[in-house]
Design a protein around this motif. Structure first.
Motif, PDB file in Angstrom:
ATOM      1  N   HIS A   1      42.372  35.880  41.575  1.00  0.00           N
ATOM      2  CA  HIS A   1      42.069  36.881  42.256  1.00  0.00           C
ATOM      3  C   HIS A   1      41.048  37.849  41.546  1.00  0.00           C
ATOM      4  O   HIS A   1      39.927  38.131  42.144  1.00  0.00           O
ATOM      5  N   TRP A   2      41.562  38.282  40.241  1.00  0.00           N
ATOM      6  CA  TRP A   2      40.724  39.016  39.454  1.00  0.00           C
ATOM      7  C   TRP A   2      39.382  38.368  39.016  1.00  0.00           C
ATOM      8  O   TRP A   2      38.348  39.079  38.910  1.00  0.00           O
ATOM      9  N   ILE A   3      39.622  37.242  38.513  1.00  0.00           N
ATOM     10  CA  ILE A   3      38.239  36.311  38.083  1.00  0.00           C
ATOM     11  C   ILE A   3      37.199  36.279  39.218  1.00  0.00           C
ATOM     12  O   ILE A   3      36.105  36.633  38.998  1.00  0.00           O
ATOM     13  N   SER A   4      37.831  36.159  40.411  1.00  0.00           N
ATOM     14  CA  SER A   4      36.738  36.096  41.589  1.00  0.00           C
ATOM     15  C   SER A   4      36.174  37.219  41.848  1.00  0.00           C
ATOM     16  O   SER A   4      35.033  37.409  42.036  1.00  0.00           O
ATOM     17  N   SER A   5      37.177  38.398  41.863  1.00  0.00           N
ATOM     18  CA  SER A   5      36.520  39.844  42.139  1.00  0.00           C
ATOM     19  C   SER A   5      35.621  40.068  41.072  1.00  0.00           C
ATOM     20  O   SER A   5      34.333  40.947  41.414  1.00  0.00           O
TER      21      SER A   5
ATOM     22  N   ASP B   1      25.240  30.641  46.897  1.00  0.00           N
ATOM     23  CA  ASP B   1      26.210  29.746  47.138  1.00  0.00           C
ATOM     24  C   ASP B   1      27.275  29.697  46.202  1.00  0.00           C
ATOM     25  O   ASP B   1      28.528  29.829  46.940  1.00  0.00           O
ATOM     26  N   VAL B   2      27.003  30.099  44.907  1.00  0.00           N
ATOM     27  CA  VAL B   2      28.064  30.065  44.128  1.00  0.00           C
ATOM     28  C   VAL B   2      28.862  31.441  44.331  1.00  0.00           C
ATOM     29  O   VAL B   2      30.188  31.683  44.330  1.00  0.00           O
ATOM     30  N   PHE B   3      28.200  32.722  44.502  1.00  0.00           N
ATOM     31  CA  PHE B   3      28.676  34.047  44.944  1.00  0.00           C
ATOM     32  C   PHE B   3      29.495  33.760  46.299  1.00  0.00           C
ATOM     33  O   PHE B   3      30.809  34.262  46.171  1.00  0.00           O
ATOM     34  N   ALA B   4      29.094  33.149  47.280  1.00  0.00           N
ATOM     35  CA  ALA B   4      29.831  32.918  48.289  1.00  0.00           C
ATOM     36  C   ALA B   4      31.197  32.153  48.073  1.00  0.00           C
ATOM     37  O   ALA B   4      32.252  32.507  48.837  1.00  0.00           O
ATOM     38  N   LEU B   5      31.174  31.075  47.342  1.00  0.00           N
ATOM     39  CA  LEU B   5      32.406  30.343  46.774  1.00  0.00           C
ATOM     40  C   LEU B   5      33.413  31.242  46.199  1.00  0.00           C
ATOM     41  O   LEU B   5      34.705  31.278  46.537  1.00  0.00           O
ATOM     42  N   ALA B   6      32.952  32.196  45.286  1.00  0.00           N
ATOM     43  CA  ALA B   6      33.751  33.119  44.672  1.00  0.00           C
ATOM     44  C   ALA B   6      34.353  34.207  45.690  1.00  0.00           C
ATOM     45  O   ALA B   6      35.545  34.476  45.399  1.00  0.00           O
TER      46      ALA B   6
ATOM     47  N   VAL C   1      35.294  33.464  48.811  1.00  0.00           N
ATOM     48  CA  VAL C   1      36.069  32.764  49.457  1.00  0.00           C
ATOM     49  C   VAL C   1      37.305  32.521  48.523  1.00  0.00           C
ATOM     50  O   VAL C   1      38.324  32.769  49.257  1.00  0.00           O
ATOM     51  N   VAL C   2      37.198  32.205  47.314  1.00  0.00           N
ATOM     52  CA  VAL C   2      38.351  32.459  46.390  1.00  0.00           C
ATOM     53  C   VAL C   2      39.208  33.491  46.413  1.00  0.00           C
ATOM     54  O   VAL C   2      40.268  33.697  46.694  1.00  0.00           O
ATOM     55  N   PHE C   3      38.256  34.720  46.457  1.00  0.00           N
ATOM     56  CA  PHE C   3      38.734  36.037  46.328  1.00  0.00           C
ATOM     57  C   PHE C   3      39.732  36.352  47.596  1.00  0.00           C
ATOM     58  O   PHE C   3      40.704  36.903  47.850  1.00  0.00           O
ATOM     59  N   ALA C   4      39.141  36.080  48.667  1.00  0.00           N
ATOM     60  CA  ALA C   4      39.591  36.238  50.066  1.00  0.00           C
ATOM     61  C   ALA C   4      40.883  35.359  50.232  1.00  0.00           C
ATOM     62  O   ALA C   4      41.951  36.056  50.571  1.00  0.00           O
ATOM     63  N   LEU C   5      41.062  34.145  50.050  1.00  0.00           N
ATOM     64  CA  LEU C   5      42.027  33.135  50.010  1.00  0.00           C
ATOM     65  C   LEU C   5      43.140  33.706  49.083  1.00  0.00           C
ATOM     66  O   LEU C   5      44.485  33.831  49.463  1.00  0.00           O
ATOM     67  N   THR C   6      42.704  34.086  47.806  1.00  0.00           N
ATOM     68  CA  THR C   6      43.833  34.569  46.951  1.00  0.00           C
ATOM     69  C   THR C   6      44.665  35.751  47.444  1.00  0.00           C
ATOM     70  O   THR C   6      45.735  36.274  47.180  1.00  0.00           O
ATOM     71  N   GLY C   7      43.419  36.643  47.937  1.00  0.00           N
ATOM     72  CA  GLY C   7      44.051  38.044  48.550  1.00  0.00           C
ATOM     73  C   GLY C   7      45.040  37.723  49.713  1.00  0.00           C
ATOM     74  O   GLY C   7      46.019  38.572  49.580  1.00  0.00           O
TER      75      GLY C   7
END
Length: 207
Positions: free
Chosen positions: A21-25, A160-165, A167-173
């Motif tokens: 979560h913090w890495i993706s944020s 695309d990379v930012f969008a994936l980050a 998605v990870v941020f939202a799902l882990t949240g």
């Protein structure tokens, strides 16, 4: 024993979810802020005044360069290298390698870019070169970055990379919310509100 295993499993998932979560944020924070601001400016584009700056330059090709335009195959072929270099030297327009629109009497090169547009036309009979560049300002530049307009493949890959980050941020949240929901009674009502509110607005007010 079972309680110990459950606590260990919970601690394991909390540790890894918090890490991702913090890495993706961290990866998406600055760009997420940029896209949030430009989302607002795009939504109110009609209310934000802009003063485009237009620059025009003229030149004339020498006869030997003009002759190089006489025999070019393909309606979208780029300008010959020597002609492109001459155009760049006299107008500042970087046209080398750009697809051109060839007609019987003119060569037209479109030079779109974020925050502005430009074009070059060459009269195939007289050699007259016309260059026009329009700069719509930094706000238009940022808005075009948001839309990916004329930004090239590198920026599209970045989005695309930012969008994936994100998605990870939202799902882990969301998973972290689930794990903490027992201590926070308003968790799921607030999540439901975030889902239902845009749905209701879309169904009732967008026609």
């Amino acid at each position: 024993m079972r309680d110990t295993v459950d606590r260990q499993r919970r601690a394991f998932w909390l540790k890894h979810l918090h890490r991702w979560h913090w890495i993706s944020s961290a990866v998406s924070l600055l760009v997420l802020l940029l896209f949030s601001v430009t989302g607002f400016t795009l939504n109110h584009a009609a209310s934000i005044e802009a003063s485009p700056r237009v620059e025009r330059r003229d030149a004339v090709l020498a006869d030997d360069l003009l002759k190089r335009l006489a025999h070019v195959e393909g309606k979208a072929a780029p300008l010959p290298a020597t002609v492109a270099d001459a155009v760049a030297a006299r107008t500042g327009a970087e046209v080398a390698g750009r697809a051109a629109d060839w007609s019987d009497d003119e060569v037209y090169v479109s030079l779109p870019r974020p925050g502005g547009d430009a074009w070059v036309s060459i009269d195939r009979e007289t050699g007259e070169v016309r260059y026009e560049s329009t700069d719509r300002g930094w706000l238009a530049y940022l808005n075009d970055l948001h839309k990916g307009r004329h930004t090239g493949p590198a920026w599209r890959w970045f989005i695309d990379v930012f969008a994936l980050a994100c998605v990870v941020f939202a799902l882990t949240g969301l998973l972290l919310l689930k794990m903490h929901a027992g201590q926070r009674r308003m968790t799921w009502p607030m999540v439901a509100l975030g889902f239902v509110l845009p749905l209701v607005v879309a169904l009732l007010f967008i026609h």
